[in-house]
Design an enzyme around this catalytic site. Structure first.
Site, PDB file in Angstrom:
ATOM      1  N   VAL A 524       0.833  -1.208   0.000  1.00  0.00           N
ATOM      2  CA  VAL A 524       0.000   0.000   0.000  1.00  0.00           C
ATOM      3  C   VAL A 524       0.864   1.253   0.000  1.00  0.00           C
ATOM      4  CG1 VAL A 524      -1.743   1.286   1.279  1.00  0.00           C
ATOM      5  CG2 VAL A 524      -1.955  -1.190   1.054  1.00  0.00           C
ATOM      6  N   ASP A 525       1.971   1.236   0.732  1.00  0.00           N
ATOM      7  CA  ASP A 525       2.917   2.350   0.641  1.00  0.00           C
ATOM      8  C   ASP A 525       3.328   2.584  -0.811  1.00  0.00           C
ATOM      9  OD1 ASP A 525       3.288   3.480   3.158  1.00  0.00           O
ATOM     10  OD2 ASP A 525       4.739   1.967   3.771  1.00  0.00           O
ATOM     11  N   HIS A 526       3.649   1.522  -1.521  1.00  0.00           N
ATOM     12  CA  HIS A 526       4.102   1.644  -2.902  1.00  0.00           C
ATOM     13  C   HIS A 526       2.975   2.096  -3.824  1.00  0.00           C
ATOM     14  CE1 HIS A 526       7.539  -0.538  -1.276  1.00  0.00           C
ATOM     15  NE2 HIS A 526       8.202  -0.190  -2.364  1.00  0.00           N
ATOM     16  N   ALA A 529       2.503   5.797  -3.249  1.00  0.00           N
ATOM     17  CA  ALA A 529       3.596   6.552  -3.865  1.00  0.00           C
ATOM     18  C   ALA A 529       3.410   6.643  -5.369  1.00  0.00           C
ATOM     19  CB  ALA A 529       4.934   5.894  -3.534  1.00  0.00           C
TER      20      ALA A 529
END
Length: 736
Positions: A524-526, A529
């Site tokens: 989810v971070d990726h 981003a």
């Protein structure tokens, strides 16, 4: 589309058969592009996928006669700015859609190809399928299953979800270069390149590794998931003892009882919660999840419930932030779908339907897609710094500004290194007015100011939107938050884990009847981003027309929902979506992993006849027993003859992947010289741009303040003034 969207006036042709292209062009439509889709035979998209990612496109059926199809393609290719497809290299050549043919026939066209593996790789003809790509690359062996050893099937289709953003972002980077040079050209990416972005944290090798780099994050590191008295699970990040109720219960628990609870995790790879995990686990089982969540939220402890997919359709914050969209579609009715995972927060309106004119003659044609673009990175942890890193890969000059103590993720070097290459570093004390002045010089220098700090903190430190706009009205201000730019939780802290939990991915990934499972890839971070990267590039393209900066935003919440492969109907029912079995082996008889006599394979077929063909191959033996007795290569040959796509599931692949000559030749793996690690090997670029444009992958992750003096000199600060700042501990430099 509305003329106030950044891609208004641009025309995109969608020739895709898979999610990556369908969703990638859908994102371009959400940003204002006109998208025409020609429905190609052999589509892998279900009716549900069609609703999710093709609903706002002009639709045409592909001509059946080859001559008519060629004329159809020519008529559209000559009229569009971008074409995106997922044909295999041999298919593309037969249709005249290979890079050389398209560049020769349509010099201003941006043409994007998505494969399973890059063109030129030994696996270039693999079907464009998540399971086959991730399994062959080794990622099915990078997650510890819930209740057994060995590899597992990943329910989260993250390679396609990431590739949709990567393909669309690559198109805009090439478009930005075209608007300067007059020359279009190729962009290519693959499910493997996109899927490996999270592995930059895990797949590295160093000549002189530090303990942190060497330790990394083992597959069996676990996660801070806790069951409560009502049987519901919650995911907690941060110090649980900040909750008064937890602190009180720990203090009152007899030492011998605490020790007994904590003994359960005595051999844990990572001693979460300062070794008190067992005791906290016991405490959380004394009250229902809703009470604990209320307690944690009141104490500013990041936490979220593990929910089923779709629960966020009714979430107060998701609704307030605009991440839920209600639509009524013919043949489908009224539904709720995930909204755009990005926001445009300023009114920057160019001439109606206008696009920058394509230059007639290339003057000083760029060698890098974003050559000349300057980026100030004020982010920390992962979702913030990853975007400037990718902008740097694309050729931008990126300066990372850190506090004197450094990015909080620096102690975890394995994770820090996964989002920090392609940058220079300056270290500045922003709480001092003299340090603030340095930052403001950098704001004035930058084309893009990017960060993921909570907005109240950004305002306090002097890089909120109003201050940046006052210093540099032409700067693009790009922000990644946890929960979105509006709503009651807009300033709450958040982490990847919380949104894997609340969006349903942990429950889906655990398999039927199992406890939830956090995917250690930081998906989810990726995703957040990459959503930020895409909207930032769209704003950069628009700035060529308006000359104005603007505020754009993305969030972990929005990105976690945009990754869904389902929608909700009027009766609050989710449209059919895959389900993972209890052993985490797969989603169906011919869509799963299987053990062979000498390893593992991955099969991936949605054909309803595939299970019957598989049973016929096995004869009177149970299919699993039959496959377990076959060598992998022989089994794969039989499956191929039976029309069932399959590949070998690669195990423990880090070292082999980084060393593979084919991967090195295509920059799937790269090496750079680091001042501490020496030769530092890691995952390479997410795109290929053909012979005329290249990526910039030469700068390894910087030391803290490694380039402070160089940057201050470039800003025009005299040496004696720099020395005064060093003497007063306003700035810091670490010598390489």
């Amino acid at each position: 589309m509305a003329s106030n969207l950044p891609l208004a006036g641009y025309h995109v042709l969608d020739l895709g058969r898979t999610r990556a292209v369908a969703q990638g062009t859908h994102f371009l439509a959400l940003l204002g592009a006109r998208v025409t889709r020609i429905d190609i035979e052999g589509s892998c998209l279900s009716d549900v996928h069609d609703v999710l990612w093709n609903r706002d496109k002009e639709r045409l059926a592909a001509a059946h006669d080859p001559a008519d199809r060629a004329r159809q393609l020519v008529s559209h290719l000559s009229a569009v700015d971008i074409v995106m497809h997922d044909f295999l290299p041999s298919e593309a050549r037969a249709l005249g859609l290979d890079p050389d043919s398209l560049s020769a026939a349509y010099p201003a066209l941006v043409h994007v190809a998505v494969g399973a593996w890059p063109a030129g790789h030994p696996h270039q003809d693999m079907p464009v399928d998540d399971a086959l790509a991730l399994g062959s690359a080794g990622l099915f062996d990078e997650q510890q299953p819930v209740a057994r050893d060995g590899p597992l099937w990943l329910r989260f289709p993250f390679s396609s979800a990431l590739a949709a953003y990567v393909a669309a972002s690559g198109a805009l980077a090439r478009l930005y270069a075209r608007n300067r040079s007059g020359k279009g050209g190729p962009v290519s990416t693959s499910l493997v390149q996109a899927g490996l972005l999270p592995m930059m944290m895990h797949w590295t090798r160093a000549e002189n590794p530090t303990p942190s780099v060497q330790f990394g994050m083992p597959k069996d590191s676990g996660a801070t998931l806790f069951e409560c008295a009502d049987g519901q699970w919650i995911h907690i990040m941060g110090a649980a003892e900040k909750s008064p109720a937890i602190a009180k219960a720990l203090a009152e628990m007899p030492r011998e009882v605490r020790d007994r609870h904590n003994e359960k995790y005595a051999g844990a790879v990572i001693p979460y919660l300062d070794g008190e995990r067992g005791a906290v686990e016991a405490i959380l089982m004394t009250r229902p999840s809703r009470e604990w969540l209320t307690e944690f939220w009141a104490s500013d402890v990041p936490a979220q419930p593990v929910q089923p997919m779709g629960a966020l359709f009714k979430d107060e914050q998701a609704l307030a932030a605009g991440y839920v969209v209600q639509r009524e579609l013919p043949g489908v009715g009224k539904i709720r779908v995930a909204g755009a995972p990005f926001h445009l927060l300023t009114d920057t309106i160019g001439p109606d339907g206008a696009v920058p004119p394509v230059a007639d003659v290339a003057q000083g044609a760029p060698k890098l897609p974003l050559e000349g673009v300057k980026v100030l990175d004020l982010g920390a942890f992962l979702a913030g710094p990853l975007v400037p890193m990718l902008l740097g890969d694309l050729g931008a000059d990126v300066i990372k500004l850190e506090p004197l103590a450094g990015d909080p993720m620096r102690p975890g070097e394995w994770a820090f290194n996964g989002c920090q290459r392609s940058k220079r570093s300056i270290s500045v004390q922003l709480k001092d007015p003299r340090g603030r002045e340095v930052m403001e010089r950098l704001v004035g220098w930058a084309d893009i100011v990017h960060h993921n700090q909570r907005m109240p903190a950004a305002d306090k430190l002097g890089f909120g939107w109003d201050r940046v706009r006052a210093i540099n009205p032409s700067a693009i201000y790009s922000h990644v938050s946890s929960y979105g730019p509006a709503g009651p939780r807009k300033d709450w802290p958040g982490y990847d884990q919380l949104f894997q939990a609340s969006a349903g991915w942990e429950q889906e990934g655990g398999g039927e009847g199992n406890p939830p499972m956090w995917h250690r890839f930081g998906v989810v971070d990726h995703l957040a981003a990459l959503a930020s990267l895409l909207v930032t590039l769209a704003a950069l393209v628009r700035r060529d027309l308006t000359g104005k900066g603007e505020w754009v935003a993305a969030s972990l919440l929005g990105a976690s929902m945009a990754a869904w492969d389902s929608y909700m109907d009027e009766q609050d029912r989710l449209a059919p979506a895959p389900r993972l079995d209890s052993m985490q082996m797969g989603e169906g008889p011919a869509k799963r992993i299987a053990r062979t006599s000498d390893g593992w394979i991955v099969m991936s077929s949605d054909d309803p006849e595939a299970p019957h063909r598989l049973a016929r191959l096995a004869g009177d033996r149970p299919v699993d027993d039959w496959m377990a007795g076959q060598p992998a290569d022989a089994l794969l040959a039989m499956l191929k003859a039976g029309g069932i796509p399959a590949t070998r599931l690669t195990l423990d692949n880090r070292d082999a992947f980084l060393s593979d000559p084919a991967n090195r030749a295509l920059s799937l793996s790269i090496s750079a010289q680091h001042p501490v690690y020496g030769a530092f090997e890691t995952i390479g670029g997410a795109w290929n741009f053909g012979p005329d444009l290249r990526l910039s992958l030469d700068l390894p992750p910087p030391l803290l303040g490694q380039h402070t003096r160089m940057i201050l000199s470039e800003l025009g600060l005299a040496e004696h003034a720099q020395q005064l700042l060093f003497d007063e501990q306003i700035i810091r430099e670490t010598r390489a």
